[in-house]
Write a protein that holds these residues in place. Structure first.
Motif, PDB file in Angstrom:
ATOM      1  N   TYR A 175      53.013   6.593  37.709  1.00 10.85           N
ATOM      2  CA  TYR A 175      51.675   6.306  38.205  1.00 10.85           C
ATOM      3  C   TYR A 175      50.923   5.366  37.273  1.00 10.85           C
ATOM      4  CZ  TYR A 175      46.858   7.073  39.492  1.00 10.85           C
ATOM      5  OH  TYR A 175      45.562   6.887  39.862  1.00 10.85           O
TER       6      TYR A 175
ATOM      7  N   ARG B 153      46.512   6.507  46.173  1.00  9.05           N
ATOM      8  CA  ARG B 153      47.612   6.607  45.219  1.00  9.05           C
ATOM      9  C   ARG B 153      47.602   8.014  44.669  1.00  9.05           C
ATOM     10  NH1 ARG B 153      47.760   1.329  42.685  1.00  9.05           N
ATOM     11  NH2 ARG B 153      46.829  -0.059  44.151  1.00  9.05           N
ATOM     12  N   SER B 154      48.739   8.645  44.702  1.00  6.47           N
ATOM     13  CA  SER B 154      48.807   9.952  44.076  1.00  6.47           C
ATOM     14  C   SER B 154      49.872   9.887  43.007  1.00  6.47           C
ATOM     15  CB  SER B 154      49.144  11.008  45.113  1.00  6.47           C
ATOM     16  OG  SER B 154      50.378  10.695  45.677  1.00  6.47           O
ATOM     17  N   SER B 155      49.848  10.794  42.116  1.00  6.45           N
ATOM     18  CA  SER B 155      50.822  10.773  41.035  1.00  6.45           C
ATOM     19  C   SER B 155      52.139  11.340  41.548  1.00  6.45           C
ATOM     20  CB  SER B 155      50.292  11.608  39.883  1.00  6.45           C
ATOM     21  OG  SER B 155      51.130  11.419  38.783  1.00  6.45           O
ATOM     22  N   PRO B 156      53.150  10.473  41.718  1.00  7.04           N
ATOM     23  CA  PRO B 156      54.400  10.944  42.294  1.00  7.04           C
ATOM     24  C   PRO B 156      55.276  11.642  41.261  1.00  7.04           C
ATOM     25  CG  PRO B 156      54.558   8.644  41.775  1.00  7.04           C
ATOM     26  CD  PRO B 156      53.205   9.067  41.356  1.00  7.04           C
TER      27      PRO B 156
ATOM     28  N   ARG C 245      60.811   8.235  51.335  1.00  6.76           N
ATOM     29  CA  ARG C 245      59.535   7.530  51.183  1.00  6.76           C
ATOM     30  C   ARG C 245      58.785   7.328  52.504  1.00  6.76           C
ATOM     31  NH1 ARG C 245      61.933   2.911  47.084  1.00  6.76           N
ATOM     32  NH2 ARG C 245      61.665   4.071  45.160  1.00  6.76           N
TER      33      ARG C 245
ATOM     34  N   ARG D 239      54.886   8.432  53.482  1.00  9.14           N
ATOM     35  CA  ARG D 239      54.121   8.886  52.320  1.00  9.14           C
ATOM     36  C   ARG D 239      52.921   7.969  52.080  1.00  9.14           C
ATOM     37  NH1 ARG D 239      57.319  12.216  49.012  1.00  9.14           N
ATOM     38  NH2 ARG D 239      58.648  13.386  50.442  1.00  9.14           N
TER      39      ARG D 239
ATOM     40  N   THR E 148      52.073   7.387  48.853  1.00  7.28           N
ATOM     41  CA  THR E 148      52.230   6.967  47.457  1.00  7.28           C
ATOM     42  C   THR E 148      52.357   5.442  47.346  1.00  7.28           C
ATOM     43  OG1 THR E 148      53.519   8.969  47.221  1.00  7.28           O
ATOM     44  CG2 THR E 148      53.500   7.459  45.345  1.00  7.28           C
TER      45      THR E 148
END
Ligand SMILES: Cc1ncc(COP(=O)(O)O)c(C=O)c1O
Ligand SMILES: N[C@@H](CCOP(=O)(O)O)C(=O)O
Length: 503
Positions: free
Chosen positions: A13, A26-29, A114, A117, A119
């Motif tokens: 991230y 955006r999320s912390s993958p 993916r 998602r 992300t």
């Protein structure tokens, strides 16, 4: 060769960047691989099956090489270059050895993980395949509208009723997209790279293209999102209103010229070689890296089963090669074991590839393209002719053509089965019909027709057809509205007649 990891990997991230994105979620993958930009270092934290790191991975990378030529010549993707030393086309060549460190199952699992998602940027149908597209770009430089992931529609009724009981017919709706055509797939890649180049202080004041409508719409939208000036050359009165208003609304510098697409293309090539304007047409091989992901996506949507046929309308001829390349990479990297046969479909009014095919690929001569309802493919001198011939000869491919009457009828019939397709999709449907009639495509063959733009961009053509207002066309599937007095009896009369007809 590494096998599929227990968990999927995403780059680490990064905090939100200063540039503009269409999509900011955006999320912390779950981080198992850290990719950095320039050059991409994959630090050896990849979890193997047992959770242990796999050391010494080659970084993923790509470069420009002359198209279909054996030579040492190559260029960085950070160079501003569109042609090889000999004046030929370029291609983006990936380090296949680096990609082959992972087996087909690994890539299938990764890409599948993916889909859908949020992300950044992997929810995009293009960037979900980032390692195969632009592996070295920093995620923060990407300009994306989360394009791709378009519907693969089972055209059940069309196939069964109008194509002799075909039951495995699919339409890939690439036009159900941010700016309403498949061009978004390539433009996210090109504009992202320009964004990167500008951050590297490369001398680029803007991005330019010649267009029959769709390329300019995509270019201006992605540039507007990035805050980069866009310049579009359009042939006056040869594109639809809906297409024209797109770059205008997105703030592009729109130059309307009294010439055709080929005339605009010639000029933009000259201008971009003189001024610091980056060329965004598919002559620029970066575009095709994004467009090829539609082919990968089709395989993914069939659970990695390979269709027998894929039919694509062709104009400037970048897309047919992009599809070939997407399928071929999947074969070479072990995701599938074969590729489909490709069909390129052209309007009979703009058919240089068809004529070339009919000559046994002997002589290629550009043509003067005449007016066609499939206006986005009214192109007589396609820049990617060599790419198209390569794609077709290496996929046992076929070229077909469609007259105005045929393509408009096919579009109307497809619409009557629940679609709302563009005239170019009509061209592809005619090719399918002809190949079915000749028995080349079998009743049970799994066939995909690529729909390249949204029907809503071409409403005038549909209105003219359904009003039977087209000279020399019988418009036999027209369905004009019935005009009737606002009176109970009159309405009952017309309704009764209609219900008797359909029951
Ligand atoms: C809607 C539509 N369909 C098909 C095409 C043909 O694609 P290509 O130029 O890559 O052959 C284009 C553009 O040329 C287009 O805008
Ligand atoms: N149909 C295209 C024509 C230009 O094609 P490109 O893929 O080379 O940009 C358009 O919409 O302009």
């Amino acid at each position: 060769m590494a096998s599929a990891p227990a968990t999927t990997f995403f780059p680490k991230y990064h905090p939100p960047p200063p540039c503009h994105h269409f999509h900011n979620l955006r999320s912390s993958p779950p981080t198992t691989i850290k990719c950095t930009s320039s050059p991409p270092i994959i630090t050896a934290t990849t979890a193997g099956d047992n959770g242990h790191p796999i050391p010494s991975l080659l970084p993923f990378s790509a470069k420009y090489v002359p198209f279909n030529a054996v030579t040492d010549e190559s260029y960085s993707l950070d160079d501003i270059i569109y042609r090889s030393r000999s004046g030929g086309l370029l291609d983006v060549q990936h380090d296949m050895n680096a990609l082959k460190q992972f087996d087909g199952k690994y890539w299938r699992t990764l890409f599948d993980s993916r889909v859908g998602r949020t992300t950044w940027p992997y929810g995009s149908g293009v960037w979900s395949k980032k390692e195969w597209v632009l592996p070295e770009i920093d995620n923060d430089d990407i300009i994306s509208a989360f394009e791709g992931n378009s519907n693969l529609f089972w055209a059940e009724r069309y196939g069964k009723h109008y194509l002799g009981g075909m039951n495995d017919l699919w339409v890939k709706h690439c036009g159900i997209s941010h700016t309403g055509s498949f061009k978004d797939l390539g433009m996210t890649v090109l504009v992202s790279q320009v964004n990167r180049l500008r951050k590297m202080n490369k001398p680029l004041v803007g991005v330019g293209c010649a267009s029959t409508g769709d390329t300019s719409a995509a270019l201006s939208a992605y540039c507007a999102a990035a805050g980069i000036p866009s310049i579009v050359f359009l042939p006056a009165n040869k594109i639809s209103m809906a297409q024209l208003v797109q770059p205008i609304a997105n703030g592009a510098f729109v130059v309307s010229m009294d010439t055709d697409f080929d005339g605009c293309m010639k000029l933009i090539r000259e201008i971009t070689s003189e001024l610091p304007i980056y060329l965004a047409n598919s002559l620029n091989s970066l575009r095709l890296e994004g467009q090829k992901t539609a082919a990968i996506e089709i395989l993914q949507q069939f659970n990695w089963e390979v269709p027998d046929w894929v039919i694509i309308p062709g104009g400037n001829l970048g897309n047919i090669y992009a599809f070939y390349k997407g399928f071929k990479m999947c074969q070479e990297l072990g995701l599938v074991d074969r590729i489909p046969r490709l069909v390129c479909a052209q309007s009979a009014n703009a058919n240089p590839l068809y004529l070339h095919y009919k000559s046994g690929w002997k002589n290629f001569s550009p043509v003067k393209a005449s007016t066609t309802f499939a206006s986005a493919i009214q192109i007589g001198d396609p820049v990617s002719i060599d790419r198209a011939v390569y794609a077709l000869t290496n996929s046992d491919g076929i070229v077909e053509e469609a007259t105005e009457e045929e393509l408009m009828d096919a579009m109307a019939v497809a619409d009557s089965t629940g679609m709302f397709v563009c005239p170019h999709t009509g061209v592809a449907l005619v090719a399918l019909m002809k190949l079915r009639e000749r028995g080349v495509i079998g009743k049970t063959d799994r066939t995909v027709v690529v729909s390249t733009a949204h029907g809503l961009k071409f409403t005038q053509a549909k209105i003219d057809y359904h009003s039977k207002a087209i000279e020399d066309l019988s418009c036999k599937f027209a369905n004009p509205p019935v005009e009737v007095a606002a009176d109970y009896g009159a309405v009952m009369d017309v309704l009764t007649k209609y219900l008797n007809k359909v029951s």
